[in-house]
Design an enzyme around this catalytic site. Sequence first.
Site, short mmCIF file in Angstrom:
data_model
loop_
_atom_site.label_atom_id
_atom_site.label_comp_id
_atom_site.label_asym_id
_atom_site.label_seq_id
_atom_site.Cartn_x
_atom_site.Cartn_y
_atom_site.Cartn_z
CG HIS A 143 -6.61 -73.27 31.15
ND1 HIS A 143 -5.14 -73.09 30.69
CD2 HIS A 143 -6.96 -71.93 31.03
CE1 HIS A 143 -4.85 -72.10 30.19
NE2 HIS A 143 -5.86 -71.36 30.38
CE LYS A 170 -4.33 -68.04 31.87
NZ LYS A 170 -4.82 -68.20 30.48
CE LYS A 314 -33.33 -58.09 50.57
NZ LYS A 314 -34.22 -56.86 50.38
CG ASP A 352 -34.52 -53.92 52.05
OD1 ASP A 352 -33.81 -53.44 51.18
OD2 ASP A 352 -34.62 -55.32 51.96
#
Length: 530
Positions: A143, A170, A314, A352
Amino acid sequence: MDSPNPLLASASAEGRGARNNATLICVPIMGESIEKMKIDVHSAKSNGADLVEIRLDYLTSFDPYRDLNTLIQDHPLPLLFTYRPVWEGGKYDGDDTKRFDALRLAMELGADYIDVELKVADQFYDSIRGKTFSKTKVIVSSHNYQLTPSVEDLGNLVARIQATGADIVKIATTALDITDVACMFQIMVHSQVPFIGLVMGDRGVISRVLCAKFGGYLTFGAAESGVVSAPGQPTLKDLLYLYNFRQIGPATKVYGIIGKPVGHSKSPLLYNEAFKSAGVDGVYVFLLVDDLANFLKTYSSTDFVGFSVTIPHKEAALKCCDEVDPVAKSIGAVNCVIRRPTDGKLIGYNTDYVGAISAIEDGLRGKHNGSSIAVSPLAGKLFAVIGAGGAGKALAYGAKEKGARVVIVNRTYDRARELAEVVGGDAVAISDLDNYHPEDGMILANTTSIGMQPKVDETPISKHALKHYSLVFDAVYTPKITRLLKEAEESGATIVTGLEMFIGQAYEQYEKFTGLPAPKELFRKIMGNY
C-alpha cells in the site's frame, strides 16, 4: 428493445445475470465483534458480493481459535482474512508474531484467502515453511498512501511481490492525478499472475470499476455508503446497479463525465441505465480531472470513446479537440467530446445551449399556450445571463440566435463585457444586478454554480429584484429547486429547473455517443425518480 448482445440479453434485471468478466467483488467486513461480522457477511451475500474481507484488526476483542472457528464454520461466502497493522494503514498495533499466528491458524482452519504485507512477507513465509495448506491462497499486498509510482516502478514492485511466492499480487496506490490510474491499468492488462490493482482517492475511482475491463482479480465494494476501508471505495450497490459491473468486459467502451468537482453529477445514473436497456456495451464513469489536456493525451486509446464535459473544463475542451463543430466554436465552449472510431481524432460539440434554450422556450410557451412555433417566444425579450463561462456563453449564443436581446452579468465586469461584445449584447456587474430593471417581463438564466450543493443558501440575486422577471432558469440541478428558483416562483415568475436543461443536452449526447435515438421516456423516468 432487444439486446444485440446475447450475454447482455440474458443478464437479469438486477445486474447479477451473465457475467462478462471474472473480476470478483469483495466486501470489507469491519465489525467490532464477531456477532456483527457474521451478520454483515450474510448481508453481503444477499446483496450480491462474491467474497468478503474479514478485517481482524477492527475487532475490539479477539480470541483467535474460537473466533476464526466461528467465522470459518459458518461462511456463506469465501473469506479473505486481513490483519492489517497500523504501519500499513490498519488498526493492529501489536507485534507481528501474534498476527502471523492468527493468519496461520486461519489457513489451518481452511480460510480461502489471507493477506500479508510485502514488508513482512518473507518472515511470514518462513513461519509456515514445511506446512501445506491446500486451500488458502496468499495475497501479498503493498500500500502506498503517498502516490502512484511509474509503470516501471510498479512493474518492479510486481516482480518483488511475485518473488515472495505470492499466489495473488495486490498493489494499492494513491492517485494525485487521474492519469496515475493509467499506470495501474497498464500493469494489470499485461500481468501474467492474478493481480489486484487499486488506486485510492477520488481521482482513482475508475480503477475500482474498470478493473473489470482490464482483468483485475478483484475490487472492493463497501457494504454501505460512507463506511469504506479505503478512500474512493464505491459501494457494492453502486458497482452492481449504477455501473452494471458484471456486464463490463474487455470490449466495453468507456464514457464519462469530466469535471472538478464531479461527484454530484447524475450523468452516470442516466447513461448507464440507458446503455443497459439498449444493450450498448459501454460504461459511464466519474472522471475527476485537474488537467484536461493531460487526461485526453493519457487516455488516448479507442477504448475511451466519449466524454461529457462540465465546469471548469468547457473552454479548455475547445482547445483540446482536433475538430470542433461550428456552433461550439462560435460559443467558445465544448461540453461533449467524441473520439472518432476511424482515426481516433477528438471532435467537440456543444449540446448545452439546445437543452437549455428549448427548456426555456417550453416554459414561455406554457405561459402563452403554445403561440406560433415558427417564431421563438424568446424573440425581442431581454435575456439576462449570469456567468460568462462555458454554459453562460452557450446560453447567450442560443438566446441571441432566437432573437433575444442579451445582457451578460458576471462577477468580473470585464469578463462580462468581453462576452457581451462577442454576442452583441450589454454587460452588467453582478453587484449591480439587484438594481437592474430597464423593463418588466425579463428572463433570467443562472449558469454559475451559485446555490449548488452544499451551498444551497446562496443566490445570485435578492428576492425583491425577481418581480421584474417573467421566467427564471437555473442551470444548477443539485438541488432540483434552488433558493433562486424557490424565490422566483414566490415572486410570480415561471421557473425552469436545471434538470430540464440536463435532460435536453443529454438526449443529444446519448445520440452522439451511441448513434441510437435517445430513450427520452427512460431519461425522464430516471430523472423523475431523482
